[in-house]
Scaffold this motif. Structure first.
Motif, PDB file in Angstrom:
ATOM      1  N   LEU A  25       0.923  -1.288   0.049  1.00 19.71           N
ATOM      2  CA  LEU A  25       0.069   0.072   0.112  1.00 19.71           C
ATOM      3  C   LEU A  25       0.807   1.215  -0.002  1.00 19.71           C
ATOM      4  CD1 LEU A  25      -2.815  -0.927   2.769  1.00 19.71           C
ATOM      5  CD2 LEU A  25      -3.084  -0.975  -0.046  1.00 19.71           C
ATOM      6  N   HIS A  26       2.156   1.170   0.758  1.00 14.89           N
ATOM      7  CA  HIS A  26       2.915   2.428   0.707  1.00 14.89           C
ATOM      8  C   HIS A  26       3.464   2.484  -0.688  1.00 14.89           C
ATOM      9  CE1 HIS A  26       5.212   5.460   3.074  1.00 14.89           C
ATOM     10  NE2 HIS A  26       6.331   5.025   2.100  1.00 14.89           N
ATOM     11  N   ARG A  37      -7.378   1.405  -6.593  1.00 10.61           N
ATOM     12  CA  ARG A  37      -6.629   0.188  -6.510  1.00 10.61           C
ATOM     13  C   ARG A  37      -6.746  -0.125  -5.078  1.00 10.61           C
ATOM     14  NH1 ARG A  37      -1.717  -1.557  -4.442  1.00 10.61           N
ATOM     15  NH2 ARG A  37      -0.928  -3.285  -5.587  1.00 10.61           N
ATOM     16  N   THR A  38      -6.479   0.876  -4.165  1.00  9.14           N
ATOM     17  CA  THR A  38      -6.576   0.490  -2.741  1.00  9.14           C
ATOM     18  C   THR A  38      -8.012  -0.056  -2.551  1.00  9.14           C
ATOM     19  OG1 THR A  38      -5.109   2.317  -2.215  1.00  9.14           O
ATOM     20  CG2 THR A  38      -6.194   1.539  -0.353  1.00  9.14           C
ATOM     21  N   ALA A  39      -8.868   0.640  -2.811  1.00  7.56           N
ATOM     22  CA  ALA A  39     -10.389  -0.059  -2.522  1.00  7.56           C
ATOM     23  C   ALA A  39     -10.424  -1.340  -3.150  1.00  7.56           C
ATOM     24  CB  ALA A  39     -11.261   0.983  -3.294  1.00  7.56           C
ATOM     25  N   GLY A  40     -10.086  -1.769  -4.393  1.00  9.64           N
ATOM     26  CA  GLY A  40     -10.071  -3.048  -4.933  1.00  9.64           C
ATOM     27  C   GLY A  40      -9.365  -4.091  -3.824  1.00  9.64           C
ATOM     28  N   THR A  60     -14.961   6.153  -3.865  1.00 10.30           N
ATOM     29  CA  THR A  60     -14.353   4.928  -3.593  1.00 10.30           C
ATOM     30  C   THR A  60     -14.144   4.178  -2.452  1.00 10.30           C
ATOM     31  OG1 THR A  60     -12.454   6.662  -3.241  1.00 10.30           O
ATOM     32  CG2 THR A  60     -12.848   5.471  -5.630  1.00 10.30           C
ATOM     33  N   GLY A  61     -15.143   4.632  -1.208  1.00  7.39           N
ATOM     34  CA  GLY A  61     -15.151   4.039  -0.074  1.00  7.39           C
ATOM     35  C   GLY A  61     -15.683   2.520   0.035  1.00  7.39           C
ATOM     36  N   ALA A  78     -10.973   3.588   8.883  1.00  4.91           N
ATOM     37  CA  ALA A  78      -9.629   3.997   8.363  1.00  4.91           C
ATOM     38  C   ALA A  78      -9.687   4.770   7.299  1.00  4.91           C
ATOM     39  CB  ALA A  78      -8.943   2.386   8.108  1.00  4.91           C
ATOM     40  N   ASP A  79      -8.682   5.515   6.975  1.00  7.29           N
ATOM     41  CA  ASP A  79      -8.989   6.433   5.681  1.00  7.29           C
ATOM     42  C   ASP A  79      -7.758   5.841   4.789  1.00  7.29           C
ATOM     43  OD1 ASP A  79      -6.818   7.141   7.597  1.00  7.29           O
ATOM     44  OD2 ASP A  79      -7.493   9.358   7.651  1.00  7.29           O
ATOM     45  N   MET A  80      -8.109   6.225   3.620  1.00  7.76           N
ATOM     46  CA  MET A  80      -7.240   5.499   2.341  1.00  7.76           C
ATOM     47  C   MET A  80      -6.492   6.256   1.520  1.00  7.76           C
ATOM     48  SD  MET A  80      -9.764   2.545   1.095  1.00  7.76           S
ATOM     49  CE  MET A  80     -10.882   3.690   0.246  1.00  7.76           C
TER      50      MET A  80
END
Length: 427
Positions: A25-26, A37-40, A60-61, A78-80
């Motif tokens: 993720l970083h 991508r993060t949401a997926g 995208t939440g 958590a925030d993305m």
């Protein structure tokens, strides 16, 4: 670390996967409302764990729901999103990603505020909750929020969050802080400041740099505004009150010998009480208009309100419960009480306010203890950060992955346990 053993059992075996997730993720940060991508990744892992998943909330939440018998409904958030910052940590998993900001400009992107750590810790907590259902009762709503930096929580509320998902009895969230790993901090009542942002356009009359008398210079006008704004906090806010005024962006002109026709500023205001908030906003607008008038501007300035954040308020009773739980998990000497609200801002409180239920927000340490050699970390709430420690939003901000991940998962589970484990035999 101590916490409800029914929820923490097996966490050690899960840590290698969580550390790999954090580094992934970083290395792949995404700007606000662009967290595709993060949401997926989040949605796929939640489904794999057995959660009911709703995607696309507020853009995208992602929200996971796990019902486990009768009992309280606990919201964990958590925030993305990441920031338009060029990473300078030198880490092997450092971001080299770029993105396009809302103005269409290509910018570097970095998780400079630790939201990648928040996502990792919440996914660790959801995995534990799914695997250890005998240790708790109730329903957990795991919220992976987009765009915390620009107000993604209201977007989720406006997208039917209250109607589409179980109504929580309490809302809980945490944030990494540049204090040594293993420490946590919170306070009852106001815990973070309100934030208001303005976009200002000043109008002048452009012309040749060799003939300033034929122009009205908006660059000089902007400079006067910037300098005069420094007096707002110094001369219009009481010594016992809290406010911050920052001009974070100023743009004008294209060439050294051309006086431009306009100058653009972006101004941010932090405050912790409604009265101070109203006073400072009024002072900023008064100064902008007065300096334009004093310069003979041909038009009134354009002042546009940008997304704002209310004061984040911790409900005292629930905060006491969470603080006791964190003290039991991390050690009482490692859970600090903030002496006053921090001047950073958050939109997490939007969930509790919209639902009409208590919310609690706390910080947990993520800094390498070596950075604090010879420094009393417990004094940071009073004395502030040492100059040698990068803060959130710095291009050098880099949480120590382990044991920060383990601490963050433990803190989330410990904080939720007083509600979820109240009637569980394994609590």
């Amino acid at each position: 670390m101590n916490a409800p053993t029914g929820l923490l059992s097996g966490l050690t075996d899960r840590l290698p996967g969580l550390l790999a997730l954090y580094q992934d993720l970083h290395a792949h940060p995404e700007l606000s409302f662009q967290e595709f991508r993060t949401a997926g990744v989040v949605a796929a892992l939640l489904r794999e764990q057995g959660w009911e998943v709703t995607e696309g909330v507020g853009g995208t939440g992602v929200v996971g729901v796990l019902a486990n018998g009768p009992g309280p409904v606990v919201l964990l958030r958590a925030d993305m999103d990441a920031l338009p910052v060029r990473e300078e940590t030198g880490l092997p998993y450092a971001s080299t990603v770029t993105g396009v900001d809302p103005e269409g400009v290509e910018v570097p992107v970095m998780h400079a505020c630790g939201h990648d750590m928040h996502v990792t810790c919440l996914l660790g907590a959801t995995a534990q909750l799914a695997a250890r259902r005998s240790g708790w009762r109730g329903t957990v709503v795991a919220v992976f929020q987009p765009a915390e930096e620009v107000g993604g929580a209201p977007a989720m509320i406006e997208d039917g969050f209250l109607e589409r998902l179980p109504r929580a009895d309490v809302c809980l969230a945490q944030h990494v802080a540049p204090v040594p790993v293993g420490f946590a901090a919170t306070r009852p009542g106001p815990v973070m400041a309100a934030s208001d942002s303005l976009r200002v356009r000043l109008f002048g009359r452009g012309g040749h740099g060799s003939m300033p008398e034929a122009t009205i210079d908006p660059v000089v006008m902007a400079a006067a505004v910037v300098m005069r704004l420094q007096t707002v906090v110094a001369r219009e806010v009481g010594a016992a009150q809290t406010a911050v005024v920052t001009v974070g962006s100023i743009h004008a002109g294209t060439k050294e010998n051309i006086i431009p026709g306009t100058a653009d500023l972006r101004i941010n205001i932090r405050s912790t009480t409604p009265a101070v908030r109203t006073r400072v906003l009024a002072a900023v607008e008064r100064i902008v208009r007065a300096e334009a008038a004093a310069s003979g501007a041909p038009e009134e300035p354009e002042i546009t309100r940008l997304p704002s954040f209310p004061v984040t308020v911790n409900e005292p009773g629930a905060t006491g419960t969470v603080r006791s739980a964190l003290a039991a998990a991390l050690g009482d000497d490692r859970v600090l009480t903030l002496p006053q609200p921090l001047t950073g801002s958050e939109d997490f409180g939007t969930f509790g306010s919209a639902l009409g239920v208590p919310s609690v927000f706390w910080y947990f340490g993520s800094a390498d203890p070596a950075l604090y050699e010879g420094i009393d970390a417990a004094a940071v709430p009073e004395d502030g950060l040492p100059d040698t420690v990068p803060s959130n939003h710095s291009p050098h901000f880099a949480p120590v992955p382990e044991p920060t991940v383990e601490t963050g998962v433990t803190a989330l589970l410990a904080a939720a346990a007083p509600w979820l484990c109240e009637e569980s035999a394994d609590a």
